[in-house]
Design a protein around this motif. Structure first.
Motif, PDB file in Angstrom:
ATOM      1  N   ILE A 168       7.682   5.087  14.790  1.00 53.60           N
ATOM      2  CA  ILE A 168       7.631   4.197  13.634  1.00 53.60           C
ATOM      3  C   ILE A 168       8.738   3.162  13.787  1.00 53.60           C
ATOM      4  O   ILE A 168       9.650   3.345  14.595  1.00 53.60           O
ATOM      5  N   SER A 169       8.656   2.108  12.974  1.00 54.72           N
ATOM      6  CA  SER A 169       9.691   1.084  12.998  1.00 54.72           C
ATOM      7  C   SER A 169      10.369   1.000  11.644  1.00 54.72           C
ATOM      8  O   SER A 169       9.700   1.037  10.603  1.00 54.72           O
ATOM      9  N   LEU A 170      11.673   0.848  11.662  1.00 55.82           N
ATOM     10  CA  LEU A 170      12.418   0.698  10.417  1.00 55.82           C
ATOM     11  C   LEU A 170      12.087  -0.635   9.731  1.00 55.82           C
ATOM     12  O   LEU A 170      12.431  -0.825   8.571  1.00 55.82           O
ATOM     13  N   ASP A 171      11.406  -1.521  10.427  1.00 53.58           N
ATOM     14  CA  ASP A 171      10.933  -2.753   9.783  1.00 53.58           C
ATOM     15  C   ASP A 171       9.863  -2.443   8.739  1.00 53.58           C
ATOM     16  O   ASP A 171       9.662  -3.198   7.791  1.00 53.58           O
ATOM     17  N   ASP A 172       9.161  -1.330   8.947  1.00 47.63           N
ATOM     18  CA  ASP A 172       8.027  -0.983   8.084  1.00 47.63           C
ATOM     19  C   ASP A 172       8.270   0.249   7.221  1.00 47.63           C
ATOM     20  O   ASP A 172       7.584   0.436   6.204  1.00 47.63           O
ATOM     21  N   TYR A 173       9.205   1.104   7.637  1.00 45.23           N
ATOM     22  CA  TYR A 173       9.412   2.383   6.969  1.00 45.23           C
ATOM     23  C   TYR A 173      10.787   2.453   6.316  1.00 45.23           C
ATOM     24  O   TYR A 173      11.800   2.163   6.958  1.00 45.23           O
ATOM     25  N   GLY A 174      10.783   2.850   5.065  1.00 45.46           N
ATOM     26  CA  GLY A 174      12.029   3.182   4.399  1.00 45.46           C
ATOM     27  C   GLY A 174      12.424   4.599   4.765  1.00 45.46           C
ATOM     28  O   GLY A 174      11.569   5.440   5.093  1.00 45.46           O
ATOM     29  N   ILE A 175      13.716   4.874   4.704  1.00 44.52           N
ATOM     30  CA  ILE A 175      14.240   6.189   5.074  1.00 44.52           C
ATOM     31  C   ILE A 175      15.047   6.760   3.916  1.00 44.52           C
ATOM     32  O   ILE A 175      15.779   6.022   3.234  1.00 44.52           O
ATOM     33  N   GLY A 176      14.916   8.044   3.725  1.00 41.83           N
ATOM     34  CA  GLY A 176      15.725   8.730   2.735  1.00 41.83           C
ATOM     35  C   GLY A 176      16.365   9.964   3.328  1.00 41.83           C
ATOM     36  O   GLY A 176      15.835  10.575   4.256  1.00 41.83           O
ATOM     37  N   TRP A 177      17.524  10.303   2.787  1.00 36.85           N
ATOM     38  CA  TRP A 177      18.172  11.574   3.090  1.00 36.85           C
ATOM     39  C   TRP A 177      18.010  12.476   1.875  1.00 36.85           C
ATOM     40  O   TRP A 177      18.302  12.068   0.744  1.00 36.85           O
ATOM     41  N   PHE A 178      17.575  13.704   2.139  1.00 37.58           N
ATOM     42  CA  PHE A 178      17.302  14.658   1.074  1.00 37.58           C
ATOM     43  C   PHE A 178      18.038  15.963   1.334  1.00 37.58           C
ATOM     44  O   PHE A 178      18.387  16.279   2.473  1.00 37.58           O
ATOM     45  N   GLU A 205      14.555  21.607  -6.838  1.00 41.35           N
ATOM     46  CA  GLU A 205      13.646  20.810  -6.010  1.00 41.35           C
ATOM     47  C   GLU A 205      14.446  20.018  -4.986  1.00 41.35           C
ATOM     48  O   GLU A 205      15.632  19.719  -5.199  1.00 41.35           O
ATOM     49  N   ARG A 206      13.758  19.675  -3.899  1.00 39.96           N
ATOM     50  CA  ARG A 206      14.385  18.807  -2.909  1.00 39.96           C
ATOM     51  C   ARG A 206      14.721  17.482  -3.585  1.00 39.96           C
ATOM     52  O   ARG A 206      13.873  16.879  -4.242  1.00 39.96           O
ATOM     53  N   GLU A 207      15.948  17.026  -3.401  1.00 42.93           N
ATOM     54  CA  GLU A 207      16.410  15.825  -4.087  1.00 42.93           C
ATOM     55  C   GLU A 207      16.844  14.759  -3.097  1.00 42.93           C
ATOM     56  O   GLU A 207      17.373  15.062  -2.030  1.00 42.93           O
ATOM     57  N   GLY A 208      16.598  13.531  -3.485  1.00 38.64           N
ATOM     58  CA  GLY A 208      17.031  12.410  -2.659  1.00 38.64           C
ATOM     59  C   GLY A 208      18.506  12.149  -2.861  1.00 38.64           C
ATOM     60  O   GLY A 208      18.945  11.945  -3.984  1.00 38.64           O
ATOM     61  N   VAL A 209      19.247  12.174  -1.793  1.00 39.04           N
ATOM     62  CA  VAL A 209      20.680  11.910  -1.825  1.00 39.04           C
ATOM     63  C   VAL A 209      20.940  10.411  -1.696  1.00 39.04           C
ATOM     64  O   VAL A 209      21.743   9.846  -2.436  1.00 39.04           O
ATOM     65  N   SER A 210      20.208   9.795  -0.772  1.00 38.45           N
ATOM     66  CA  SER A 210      20.383   8.365  -0.533  1.00 38.45           C
ATOM     67  C   SER A 210      19.136   7.811   0.131  1.00 38.45           C
ATOM     68  O   SER A 210      18.463   8.525   0.883  1.00 38.45           O
ATOM     69  N   CYS A 211      18.828   6.546  -0.159  1.00 38.65           N
ATOM     70  CA  CYS A 211      17.626   5.915   0.371  1.00 38.65           C
ATOM     71  C   CYS A 211      17.963   4.500   0.821  1.00 38.65           C
ATOM     72  O   CYS A 211      18.851   3.861   0.240  1.00 38.65           O
ATOM     73  N   ILE A 212      17.207   4.020   1.812  1.00 44.48           N
ATOM     74  CA  ILE A 212      17.324   2.621   2.227  1.00 44.48           C
ATOM     75  C   ILE A 212      15.919   2.077   2.422  1.00 44.48           C
ATOM     76  O   ILE A 212      15.094   2.678   3.113  1.00 44.48           O
ATOM     77  N   ARG A 213      15.625   0.955   1.789  1.00 44.76           N
ATOM     78  CA  ARG A 213      14.284   0.387   1.831  1.00 44.76           C
ATOM     79  C   ARG A 213      14.092  -0.436   3.094  1.00 44.76           C
ATOM     80  O   ARG A 213      15.030  -1.020   3.625  1.00 44.76           O
ATOM     81  N   SER A 214      12.837  -0.513   3.531  1.00 46.17           N
ATOM     82  CA  SER A 214      12.546  -1.261   4.750  1.00 46.17           C
ATOM     83  C   SER A 214      12.593  -2.765   4.506  1.00 46.17           C
ATOM     84  O   SER A 214      13.006  -3.531   5.371  1.00 46.17           O
ATOM     85  N   SER A 215      12.167  -3.202   3.337  1.00 47.29           N
ATOM     86  CA  SER A 215      11.963  -4.638   3.108  1.00 47.29           C
ATOM     87  C   SER A 215      13.263  -5.421   3.110  1.00 47.29           C
ATOM     88  O   SER A 215      13.368  -6.458   3.769  1.00 47.29           O
ATOM     89  N   ASP A 216      14.266  -4.913   2.387  1.00 48.36           N
ATOM     90  CA  ASP A 216      15.486  -5.694   2.235  1.00 48.36           C
ATOM     91  C   ASP A 216      16.751  -4.889   2.480  1.00 48.36           C
ATOM     92  O   ASP A 216      17.853  -5.406   2.276  1.00 48.36           O
ATOM     93  N   GLY A 217      16.585  -3.632   2.879  1.00 53.24           N
ATOM     94  CA  GLY A 217      17.763  -2.809   3.139  1.00 53.24           C
ATOM     95  C   GLY A 217      18.495  -2.374   1.888  1.00 53.24           C
ATOM     96  O   GLY A 217      19.626  -1.881   1.977  1.00 53.24           O
ATOM     97  N   SER A 218      17.873  -2.560   0.722  1.00 53.43           N
ATOM     98  CA  SER A 218      18.546  -2.138  -0.506  1.00 53.43           C
ATOM     99  C   SER A 218      18.687  -0.619  -0.507  1.00 53.43           C
ATOM    100  O   SER A 218      17.885   0.090   0.108  1.00 53.43           O
ATOM    101  N   THR A 219      19.710  -0.140  -1.184  1.00 57.63           N
ATOM    102  CA  THR A 219      20.073   1.268  -1.106  1.00 57.63           C
ATOM    103  C   THR A 219      20.107   1.937  -2.472  1.00 57.63           C
ATOM    104  O   THR A 219      20.230   1.278  -3.517  1.00 57.63           O
ATOM    105  N   TYR A 220      20.008   3.253  -2.425  1.00 63.44           N
ATOM    106  CA  TYR A 220      20.098   4.094  -3.619  1.00 63.44           C
ATOM    107  C   TYR A 220      21.008   5.267  -3.295  1.00 63.44           C
ATOM    108  O   TYR A 220      20.993   5.776  -2.158  1.00 63.44           O
ATOM    109  N   TYR A 221      21.787   5.682  -4.289  1.00 68.97           N
ATOM    110  CA  TYR A 221      22.615   6.876  -4.149  1.00 68.97           C
ATOM    111  C   TYR A 221      22.479   7.736  -5.397  1.00 68.97           C
ATOM    112  O   TYR A 221      22.510   7.220  -6.522  1.00 68.97           O
TER     113      TYR A 221
END
Length: 125
Positions: free
Chosen positions: A27-37, A44-60
């Protein structure tokens, strides 16, 4: 074939640091967002941090804000999670997961299409 391979986990003392890596193939990070869980016991499995493919915006997640930093190296197709000021409650298996932008549900796990096998982070004195 899609593969997500985590590395960088291990045993660290409270207050220490680790950097997790997630190398993506197929896969390519140009198309896929990635999360750490992670999945705390009984939860439940929880998202610790995420980065979007489109603009690199992040979540914590609130529990890791100001301590963890997610980043990506597009040339290496790799996402990192820098973890500082680690606490015993950060002990868990950490999973990297990927999803196309339209299906990206991070920080919720149910929409993530691909998962790594996970890597153990153990914060203990």
């Amino acid at each position: 074939q899609v593969q997500l391979v985590e590395s960088g986990g291990g045993l660290v003392q409270p207050g220490g640091s680790l950097r997790l890596s997630c190398v993506a193939s197929g896969i390519s990070l140009d198309d896929y967002g990635i999360g750490w869980f992670r999945q705390p016991p009984g939860k439940e499995r929880e998202g610790v941090s995420c980065i979007r493919s489109s603009d690199g915006s992040t979540y914590y997640a609130d529990s890791v804000k100001d301590r963890f930093t997610i980043s990506r190296d597009m040339a290496k197709n790799t996402v990192y999670l820098q973890m500082n000021s680690l606490k015993p409650e950060d002990t868990d298996v950490y999973y990297c997961a990927a999803a196309l932008e339209y299906a990206n549900s991070c920080p919720y796990h149910y929409g993530m299409g691909y998962w790594g096998k996970g890597i153990l982070v153990n914060v203990s004195s």
